[in-house]
Scaffold this motif. Structure first.
Motif, mmCIF file in Angstrom:
data_model
loop_
_atom_site.group_PDB
_atom_site.id
_atom_site.type_symbol
_atom_site.label_atom_id
_atom_site.label_comp_id
_atom_site.label_asym_id
_atom_site.label_seq_id
_atom_site.Cartn_x
_atom_site.Cartn_y
_atom_site.Cartn_z
ATOM 1 N N ASN A 263 38.440 43.859 32.658
ATOM 2 C CA ASN A 263 39.712 44.131 33.323
ATOM 3 C C ASN A 263 40.563 42.909 33.658
ATOM 4 O OD1 ASN A 263 39.510 47.214 34.022
ATOM 5 N ND2 ASN A 263 37.512 46.341 34.566
ATOM 6 N N CYS A 264 39.953 41.763 33.901
ATOM 7 C CA CYS A 264 40.711 40.605 34.371
ATOM 8 C C CYS A 264 41.229 39.758 33.221
ATOM 9 C CB CYS A 264 39.839 39.741 35.278
ATOM 10 S SG CYS A 264 39.418 40.516 36.848
ATOM 11 N N GLU A 265 42.322 39.042 33.482
ATOM 12 C CA GLU A 265 42.772 38.036 32.540
ATOM 13 C C GLU A 265 41.738 36.914 32.485
ATOM 14 O OE1 GLU A 265 46.669 36.898 33.819
ATOM 15 O OE2 GLU A 265 47.548 38.860 33.335
ATOM 16 N N PRO A 266 41.654 36.187 31.367
ATOM 17 C CA PRO A 266 40.547 35.232 31.178
ATOM 18 C C PRO A 266 40.417 34.164 32.258
ATOM 19 C CG PRO A 266 41.678 35.625 29.111
ATOM 20 C CD PRO A 266 42.491 36.307 30.157
ATOM 21 N N ASN A 267 41.521 33.744 32.869
ATOM 22 C CA ASN A 267 41.464 32.666 33.863
ATOM 23 C C ASN A 267 41.649 33.151 35.298
ATOM 24 O OD1 ASN A 267 41.002 30.531 32.055
ATOM 25 N ND2 ASN A 267 43.182 30.427 31.538
ATOM 26 N N THR A 268 41.493 34.452 35.536
ATOM 27 C CA THR A 268 41.637 34.965 36.890
ATOM 28 C C THR A 268 40.612 34.320 37.816
ATOM 29 O OG1 THR A 268 42.459 37.096 36.095
ATOM 30 C CG2 THR A 268 41.581 37.026 38.336
ATOM 31 N N VAL A 269 41.078 33.777 38.920
ATOM 32 C CA VAL A 269 40.220 33.088 39.890
ATOM 33 C C VAL A 269 39.616 34.111 40.846
ATOM 34 C CG1 VAL A 269 40.142 31.374 41.736
ATOM 35 C CG2 VAL A 269 41.615 31.002 39.728
ATOM 36 N N ILE A 270 38.325 33.961 41.122
ATOM 37 C CA ILE A 270 37.620 34.856 42.037
ATOM 38 C C ILE A 270 37.370 34.119 43.345
ATOM 39 C CG2 ILE A 270 35.595 36.329 42.370
ATOM 40 C CD1 ILE A 270 35.144 35.988 39.268
ATOM 41 N N MET A 271 37.814 34.728 44.451
ATOM 42 C CA MET A 271 37.638 34.106 45.765
ATOM 43 C C MET A 271 37.008 35.091 46.743
ATOM 44 S SD MET A 271 41.242 31.954 46.012
ATOM 45 C CE MET A 271 40.862 31.340 47.650
ATOM 46 N N HIS A 272 36.461 34.550 47.813
ATOM 47 C CA HIS A 272 35.807 35.353 48.857
ATOM 48 C C HIS A 272 35.670 34.432 50.061
ATOM 49 C CE1 HIS A 272 32.864 37.766 50.999
ATOM 50 N NE2 HIS A 272 32.818 38.672 50.053
ATOM 51 N N PRO A 273 35.965 34.912 51.283
ATOM 52 C CA PRO A 273 35.852 34.032 52.449
ATOM 53 C C PRO A 273 34.415 33.757 52.859
ATOM 54 C CG PRO A 273 36.446 36.248 53.144
ATOM 55 C CD PRO A 273 36.509 36.237 51.642
ATOM 56 N N LEU A 274 33.480 34.524 52.337
ATOM 57 C CA LEU A 274 32.058 34.417 52.643
ATOM 58 C C LEU A 274 31.780 34.754 54.118
ATOM 59 C CD1 LEU A 274 31.012 31.267 50.578
ATOM 60 C CD2 LEU A 274 30.946 33.671 49.886
ATOM 61 N N PRO A 275 30.594 35.274 54.429
ATOM 62 C CA PRO A 275 29.491 35.482 53.493
ATOM 63 C C PRO A 275 29.718 36.711 52.620
ATOM 64 C CG PRO A 275 28.896 36.341 55.640
ATOM 65 C CD PRO A 275 30.235 35.679 55.811
ATOM 66 N N ARG A 276 29.292 36.621 51.375
ATOM 67 C CA ARG A 276 29.277 37.819 50.546
ATOM 68 C C ARG A 276 27.982 38.567 50.846
ATOM 69 N NH1 ARG A 276 28.174 35.762 44.261
ATOM 70 N NH2 ARG A 276 26.946 33.916 44.813
ATOM 71 N N ASP A 277 28.043 39.867 50.766
ATOM 72 C CA ASP A 277 26.901 40.721 51.100
ATOM 73 C C ASP A 277 26.080 40.932 49.835
ATOM 74 O OD1 ASP A 277 25.115 42.648 51.932
ATOM 75 O OD2 ASP A 277 26.586 43.756 53.117
ATOM 76 N N SER A 278 24.929 40.277 49.768
ATOM 77 C CA SER A 278 24.097 40.328 48.559
ATOM 78 C C SER A 278 23.023 41.411 48.590
ATOM 79 C CB SER A 278 23.430 38.951 48.338
ATOM 80 O OG SER A 278 24.405 37.970 48.087
ATOM 81 N N ARG A 279 23.073 42.283 49.592
ATOM 82 C CA ARG A 279 22.133 43.400 49.636
ATOM 83 C C ARG A 279 22.440 44.377 48.505
ATOM 84 N NH1 ARG A 279 22.824 44.437 56.046
ATOM 85 N NH2 ARG A 279 24.958 43.898 55.418
ATOM 86 N N ASN A 280 21.405 45.049 48.018
ATOM 87 C CA ASN A 280 21.543 45.881 46.826
ATOM 88 C C ASN A 280 22.599 46.966 46.964
ATOM 89 O OD1 ASN A 280 19.650 44.507 45.274
ATOM 90 N ND2 ASN A 280 17.931 45.730 46.044
ATOM 91 N N ASN A 281 22.813 47.465 48.169
ATOM 92 C CA ASN A 281 23.797 48.543 48.331
ATOM 93 C C ASN A 281 25.209 48.021 48.579
ATOM 94 O OD1 ASN A 281 23.275 47.529 50.881
ATOM 95 N ND2 ASN A 281 23.370 49.533 51.901
#
Length: 337
Positions: A263-281
């Motif tokens: 879906n994204c253009e090839p150079n689309t930047v991915i950001m997140h303020p953190l923490p990202r939730d790495s739990r399986n759900n």
């Protein structure tokens, strides 16, 4: 604005020249943040780092920024270890602790609490996050990161296209960032969330009044197809009435490498303020994105130190003195940064 001696409580304090000045100072902090030079410009100064809500990155980032300028840090973490647990008011706490510090960073779970504290403080106070209201230093480091990422592609901040995804109702980082984007021209913002977690209406209205092109959607794939930045946020479970209510929305919008590629253009930047939730759900940003060169989340955290160094230098009026109190170091490990 006049930075020296001022509180930093809200993005609403800044005009565009103020933001550009912060970024110019942040650029000058790079050799110090990268341990190539050492400055003692704040030698003898004390930061009161007061965090009454859980924090890792923001608390340590502010502390590191102050240390890198030569100052010392004293910390309070959690209500249970403070006199507030004994019934002390914010007014009394501010009057006491501002006598021990030269500047204070405060995080508190109640909206407006940091401003209330600052009104009684005898030294500058920086807002490290007040409930679901604002997080001004995060918004500044986010925009600083966006500027750097786009500069590598020969772009500026004008005509930025950004999708903000996830919990936009309670996410204070996106609240502040949306206000900051209103200082720039031709910006398009796509707000992607479940209907129940939409961006507060007053913020959307203010964005449109500032000239931003704002779209709202509950469809992830279509919304990230033609943007420069995908800014993902976790479900702010601590703001919900119950864990069960938060779980209704967890994992609703999951960005992984296959979704990105499709879906994204090839150079689309991915950001997140953190923490990202790495739990399986949850996994709003999947671990399989870790090798994607457009994943900027750790560059964001590095940039946070630069921006917070700049804020301290400006508020304490030493921005022009940093180099005069500096020396090169010989223990720097080549290639570390």
């Amino acid at each position: 604005m006049q930075f020296a001696g001022s509180h930093i409580l809200s993005i609403a304090q800044f005009e565009r020249p103020d933001v550009e000045h912060i970024f110019t100072v942040a650029d000058r902090m790079q050799p110090y943040a990268h341990r190539k030079r050492v400055t003692k410009v704040l030698d003898g100064a004390i930061l009161g780092n007061m965090f009454f809500e859980p924090s890792t990155r923001t608390r340590v980032s502010f502390g590191s920024a102050f240390n890198l300028l030569g100052g010392e840090v004293r910390e309070t973490t959690g209500f249970e270890s403070s006199a507030i647990a004994k019934g002390e008011s914010l007014y009394d706490t501010a009057r006491v602790l501002s006598g021990y510090s030269d500047v204070i960073v405060m995080r508190h779970p109640a909206e407006g609490s940091v401003a209330e504290f600052a009104a009684a403080s005898r030294v500058p106070v920086l807002n490290g996050g007040d409930g679901s209201n604002e997080h001004p230093s995060q918004a500044l480091l986010d925009l600083y990161t966006i500027r750097k990422e786009l500069a590598g592609r020969g772009r500026g901040l004008e005509h930025l296209r950004i999708a903000m995804v996830g919990d936009l109702r309670y996410g204070r980082t996106v609240h502040s960032l949306c206000k900051l984007l209103g200082l720039f021209q031709g910006v398009q913002v796509v707000l992607v969330s479940p209907d129940e977690l939409r961006m507060p209406g007053e913020i959307v209205e203010a964005m449109r009044e500032a000239g931003l092109d704002v779209l709202e959607s509950d469809q992830l794939e279509a919304s990230i197809a033609h943007v420069d930045i995908v800014y993902s946020t976790r479900i702010q479970e601590e703001r919900f009435q119950s864990q069960a209510e938060a779980d209704l929305y967890r994992g609703r919008f999951r960005l992984n490498q296959s979704v990105y590629t499709a879906n994204c253009e090839p150079n689309t930047v991915i950001m997140h303020p953190l923490p990202r939730d790495s739990r399986n759900n949850a996994r709003e940003l999947d671990d399989d994105l870790n090798d994607n060169p457009n994943l900027a989340i750790f560059r964001q955290t590095d940039n946070g130190v630069l921006v917070r160094m700049a804020l301290f230098a400006l508020v304490l009026d030493v921005a022009d003195e940093v180099d005069r109190h500096a020396r090169d170091v010989n223990w720097y490990t080549a290639g570390r940064f």
